[in-house]
Design an enzyme around this catalytic site. Structure first.
Site, PDB file in Angstrom:
ATOM      1  CB  SER A   1     -24.305   3.762  10.607  1.00  0.00           C
ATOM      2  OG  SER A   1     -23.321   4.274  11.474  1.00  0.00           O
TER       3      SER A   1
ATOM      4  CG  ASP B   1     -25.146   6.895  12.645  1.00  0.00           C
ATOM      5  OD1 ASP B   1     -25.966   6.122  12.149  1.00  0.00           O
ATOM      6  OD2 ASP B   1     -23.975   6.551  12.939  1.00  0.00           O
TER       7      ASP B   1
END
Length: 278
Positions: free
Chosen positions: A42, A186
């Site tokens: 991320s 993610d």
């Protein structure tokens, strides 16, 4: 000795804090940016890609603190505590990590967000270079349909921009990213740091913008991964934000306004810090 630098998730505030921390460490004589292996999840995938670009730390720091150099971001109002509660309601008490990832992937696929093209443009503006670096860079994302973790690297045949966009695709906030006909979300859905992907390194430094907190049940929470790395013979140090850095990031790490204060707080923390490997 093989050195790995693991960079965890934490929104644009996390990107800024990581950049500031690395800058402060370097200024204090502890430059860790030359690690043989970079592992990014991320926000950490953005910083890892930026480090891989070869752009000097002072310039990367300036891109967080100087408004005219900052990347174009899209404002997102997210209360991460509430987000965690929503996820708990969605999962209905499920404890199997793979099942949880599939449920969250399904949620992400139906969420109303900006378009993939709009979000990709943001990632493009963040990265000084869109080419994979010559050293090892591992970027973690999750297949939204199967829930399986995927580690993209320079041999994956995937563009760096797409890999970073996938790792940064917060479910329900940003759109899943299409790569090779699959949709990805993610990498923090598996773990905020995914430190276990540094296995094999002799020395591992983990920079975790969210500390040991896991928003979702994980089979590899940070403490477990660190324990396994140490059991395998690696020296490991973990750094998380100090109180001033947490205050600078605030309650919404996706708010672009956090960048300058988070970077400055991270730099101040880095100037006082010497990583404690053990």
């Amino acid at each position: 000795m093989t050195e790995a630098l693991v960079l965890g998730g934490g929104g644009v505030g996390g990107i800024a804090w990581l950049t500031g921390l690395l800058t402060g460490l370097a200024e204090a004589g502890h430059d860790v940016t030359g690690a043989d292996v970079l592992v990014g999840t991320s926000a950490g995938s953005t910083v890892a890609a930026q480090l891989g670009s070869g752009l000097p730390l002072p310039r990367l720091y300036a891109r967080q603190t100087e408004p005219e150099l900052q990347s174009a971001e899209i404002m997102a109002e997210v209360d991460f505590e509430r987000f965690g509660q929503q996820m708990a309601e969605l999962l209905g008490g499920a404890t199997d990590p793979a099942e949880i990832r599939r449920a969250i992937g399904g949620f992400a696929l139906t969420a109303d967000t900006v378009s993939e093209a709009e979000r990709r443009a943001v990632i493009e503006s963040r990265l000084p270079s869109h080419e994979w670096p010559s050293r090892t860079l591992k970027i973690v994302a999750i297949d939204a349909e199967t829930g399986e973790p995927t580690v993209f690297d320079g041999t994956s045949g995937v563009s760096l921009v797409d890999a970073v966009a996938a790792s940064c695709a917060v479910p329900g906030v940003w759109p899943p990213v299409t790569i090779g006909g699959r949709r990805y979300v993610d990498g923090g859905v598996r773990s905020n740091a995914n430190a276990d992907y540094a296995a094999g390194a002799s020395r591992v430094l983990v920079l975790a913008p969210m500390g040991e907190t896991e928003l979702l049940p994980s089979e590899k929470p940070l403490a477990t991964a660190v324990g396994e790395l140490r059991a395998a013979g690696a020296e490991v140090a973990v750094v998380e934000p100090d109180e001033a850095s947490r205050e600078a990031v605030g309650t919404n790490p996706l708010d672009p306004a956090t960048r300058r204060p988070a970077a400055e707080a991270g730099r101040a923390q880095g100037l006082r810090l010497k990583p404690d490997y053990r």
